[in-house]
Scaffold this active site. Structure first.
Site, short mmCIF file in Angstrom:
data_model
loop_
_atom_site.label_atom_id
_atom_site.label_comp_id
_atom_site.label_asym_id
_atom_site.label_seq_id
_atom_site.Cartn_x
_atom_site.Cartn_y
_atom_site.Cartn_z
N LYS A 36 -31.58 -16.23 16.24
CA LYS A 36 -32.13 -16.75 17.64
C LYS A 36 -33.54 -17.28 17.48
O LYS A 36 -33.75 -18.11 18.33
CB LYS A 36 -31.84 -15.74 18.73
N LYS B 172 -15.04 -16.36 16.50
CA LYS B 172 -14.79 -15.47 17.38
C LYS B 172 -14.53 -15.54 18.64
O LYS B 172 -15.38 -16.38 19.39
CB LYS B 172 -16.08 -14.50 17.06
N LYS C 170 -17.99 -14.51 24.93
CA LYS C 170 -18.15 -14.70 26.29
C LYS C 170 -19.10 -16.07 26.52
O LYS C 170 -19.35 -16.53 27.28
CB LYS C 170 -19.06 -13.64 26.96
#
Ligand code: TRP
Length: 355
Positions: free
Chosen positions: A115, A218, A221
């Site tokens: 990140k 994967k 969301k």
């Protein structure tokens, strides 16, 4: 040799909708652990602000995770369900852990590097760097021993052990003096410890549920396509549509798991079927081997709706009565706070603050 009381702790962030991957990979495991263990399950709202400070809907997201826990079968009376910010002791212990942990430990975390890599450093918060320290505090403020998580959290749990170990060693004399430690074995070393060495509980019925659009990614969301995932709140028609549209290959299902190699989408759907029905992939292929997806998909829809619709109905019922749901969380928060305060009372003495 004494031992720490076994205690299970885990946390889920209130960001985004919960999907089948969260349910099969984590929540189902949380539910199963209740039979044998004392369990604390937390909606980690303090973690949610590390990546993005301002949320329009943190309250509703928090309720939605709590509702998913309860609707899936977590018993908030027997065990504890609450949101992290209701127990300020998490943040207090995290501060002490910020002074135990070394910056290098945090900078080495792969999730942080993903990140904050390269020129993103000015874009990410200091909280994101310290995220694993707060996570260690979540667990250790209850001196919890077992943590069910996905395999992506393994590195964070190793860091929690490093923090516990450094605290135990640095404060060994103080811990002895205060009399609040426990004699444990770490490897084959006897140690007088205040914090336990947490054990990850990784794996479960379906540790990795993949995207319905791409069997190599994967289920997530954050995937732009809602067709890639089954959300816990999807109704039966939506579940049916998503499974029917799920990517597959043109071949029939094999009769043995070896035949799933190189067929990630087939493997994923078989894995989902197996997890939802508490069977092995072998069992599923014994039943469906040689069949086309045109036969297997409707069976999967039926099974998924059968398992998930009672959960989504109960979630909706809970979310319709926020007064009741908030009261459950408040009660959980009070009980969690009492337990966390017991630890902090001792930790403040161990660290040596004037009382
Ligand atoms: N980092 C975890 C995740 O993203 C969430 C989390 C926060 C957690 N605190 C925790 C998990 C403590 C287990 C224990 O999935």
């Amino acid at each position: 040799m004494a031992e720490f009381q076994p205690l299970v702790f885990s946390g889920v962030q209130p960001t985004g909708n919960l999907h089948l991957g969260n349910y099969l990979g984590a929540i189902r495991k949380f539910v199963a652990l209740q039979a044998e263990h004392d369990c604390i399950y937390c909606v980690v709202d303090l973690h949610a602000i590390t990546a993005q400070l301002v949320h329009d809907d943190m309250r509703s997201q928090t309720r939605s995770i709590a509702a998913a826990f309860i609707a899936s079968g977590i018993d908030p009376k027997e065990h504890i369900v609450f949101n992290q910010s209701a127990v300020p002791q998490h943040a207090e212990l995290a501060w002490i852990f910020n002074c135990v942990a070394r910056i290098g430990w945090m900078e080495r975390m792969t999730q942080f590097k993903d990140k904050a890599g390269g020129k993103n450093a000015e874009q990410v918060s200091l909280g994101l760097l310290a995220y694993p320290s707060l996570m260690a505090a979540d667990i250790l403020v209850y001196r919890a021993t077992h943590v069910p998580v996905g395999d992506d959290q393994k590195q964070h749990l190793e860091l929690a052990r490093d923090i516990a170990q450094k605290f135990n060693i640095d404060f060994m004399e103080h811990i002895r003096r205060e009399g609040s430690g426990v004699d444990i074995m770490v490897g084959d070393e006897p140690v007088h410890a205040y914090f336990p060495m947490v054990e990850p509980l990784i794996g479960g019925p379906a540790p990795r549920v993949m995207s319905l659009r791409d069997g190599t990614k994967k289920m997530s969301k954050s995937d732009a396509s809602d067709l890639s995932r089954i959300n816990l709140l999807d109704d039966a028609d939506t579940v049916s549509k998503k499974v029917r549209k799920a990517k597959t290959d043109p071949d029939a299902l094999p009769s043995e798991t070896d035949g799933l190699k190189g067929r990630p989408e087939a493997e994923n759907l078989v894995g989902i079927y197996a997890a939802l029905s508490d069977k092995t992939k072998e069992d599923v292929l014994r039943e469906f081997g040689g069949q086309q997806f045109s036969v297997f998909k409707p069976a999967l829809v039926e099974l998924a709706v059968h398992v998930l619709s009672p959960i989504s109905e109960e979630m909706r019922r809970l979310l319709d009565d926020t007064t009741h749901l908030d009261a459950i969380l408040r009660d959980g928060g009070e009980r969690a706070r009492a337990r966390a305060e017991k630890t902090m009372d001792q930790v403040r003495d161990i660290v040596g603050f004037l009382r």
